[in-house]
Design an enzyme around this catalytic site. Structure first.
Site, short mmCIF file in Angstrom:
data_model
loop_
_atom_site.label_atom_id
_atom_site.label_comp_id
_atom_site.label_asym_id
_atom_site.label_seq_id
_atom_site.Cartn_x
_atom_site.Cartn_y
_atom_site.Cartn_z
N GLY A 48 0.77 -1.24 0.00
CA GLY A 48 0.00 0.00 0.00
C GLY A 48 0.79 1.29 0.00
O GLY A 48 0.33 2.30 -0.50
N GLU A 103 4.22 4.25 5.96
CA GLU A 103 3.00 3.45 5.98
C GLU A 103 1.90 4.16 5.21
O GLU A 103 1.83 5.39 5.22
CB GLU A 103 2.52 3.26 7.42
CG GLU A 103 2.85 1.93 8.04
CD GLU A 103 1.98 0.78 7.53
OE1 GLU A 103 1.51 0.81 6.39
OE2 GLU A 103 1.79 -0.15 8.31
N ASP A 107 -4.40 1.91 11.49
CA ASP A 107 -5.71 1.82 12.14
C ASP A 107 -5.57 1.17 13.51
O ASP A 107 -5.47 1.86 14.51
CB ASP A 107 -6.79 1.21 11.24
CG ASP A 107 -6.45 -0.18 10.72
OD1 ASP A 107 -5.46 -0.79 11.15
OD2 ASP A 107 -7.23 -0.68 9.88
N LYS A 135 -6.43 6.29 11.30
CA LYS A 135 -7.80 6.07 11.78
C LYS A 135 -7.72 5.84 13.28
O LYS A 135 -7.74 4.71 13.75
CB LYS A 135 -8.40 4.81 11.14
CG LYS A 135 -8.95 4.95 9.78
CD LYS A 135 -9.73 3.66 9.49
CE LYS A 135 -9.84 3.42 8.01
NZ LYS A 135 -10.55 2.16 7.75
N ASP A 163 -5.98 -0.81 -1.13
CA ASP A 163 -6.76 -1.72 -1.96
C ASP A 163 -7.88 -2.41 -1.19
O ASP A 163 -7.94 -2.37 0.04
CB ASP A 163 -5.86 -2.80 -2.53
CG ASP A 163 -5.48 -3.85 -1.48
OD1 ASP A 163 -5.73 -5.04 -1.72
OD2 ASP A 163 -4.93 -3.48 -0.43
#
Length: 185
Positions: A48, A103, A107, A135, A163
């Site tokens: 990611g 990163e 979360d 988050k 994704d």
């Protein structure tokens, strides 16, 4: 050009391409100032963070190198399993280096905490974290993010490297995925 099918799966655009690029330029300037006179080794968390790391490196004005680590904690699910395993380890030694972990999203903090412990065990000169998204509502393990792009609500987001089932990474923005696509509510 991204397929219209991918765009149709997006409930709303959370962060535009322009907002993302503007913030990355700011992060690059801040990191360059903080590491002035030092060489920085970036560690991108695959898959990611690839786009974020590449764009961030273009804004750094200090000497830097990079490596990648791949960690599995999600699989095909939308929530972290809490079980973390290394799929690809670092290629280079980080002993004595100033390390910046890059990163895409933080979360629960479980994956990042695992990576931090692993990296610290290899005796770098310093370790900091740069995350595009955070988050905080989902945090289980406290982790410090030294450089943060955006704090976002607890919604399932895709695009700009993020994704769902290996799709949507190529969207130039970050969007909220329609719940019916991933079985969410």
């Amino acid at each position: 050009m991204v397929s219209n099918d991918l765009h149709r799966d997006i409930e709303a655009v959370l962060l535009t391409e322009e907002q993302i690029q503007r913030r990355i330029a700011e992060l690059g300037a801040q990191i360059s100032a903080d590491y002035a006179g030092k060489e920085l080794h970036l560690i991108g968390v695959l898959r990611g963070a690839v786009m974020f790391l590449a764009d961030l490196m273009r804004h750094l004005t200090i000497p830097c190198s990079c490596d990648f680590i791949a960690i599995a904690s999600y699989g095909m699910d939308t929530k972290s399993s809490g079980v973390v395993r290394i799929l690809k380890d670092l290629d280079d030694s980080i002993q004595g280096k100033h390390v910046l972990i890059v990163e895409d999203i933080v979360d629960t903090g479980l994956t990042l905490n695992y990576i931090l412990n692993l990296i610290r065990s290899r005796n770098p000169a310093s370790v900091r974290v740069c995350a595009l998204l955070d988050k905080p509502e989902r945090r289980i393990v406290p982790v410090e993010i030294h450089y943060l792009g955006f704090t976002i609500p607890n919604r399932f987001v895709v695009g700009y490297g993020l994704d769902y089932a290996q799709k949507y990474r190529n969207l130039p923005y970050i969007g909220i995925l329609r719940p019916e696509i991933y079985g969410g509510v």
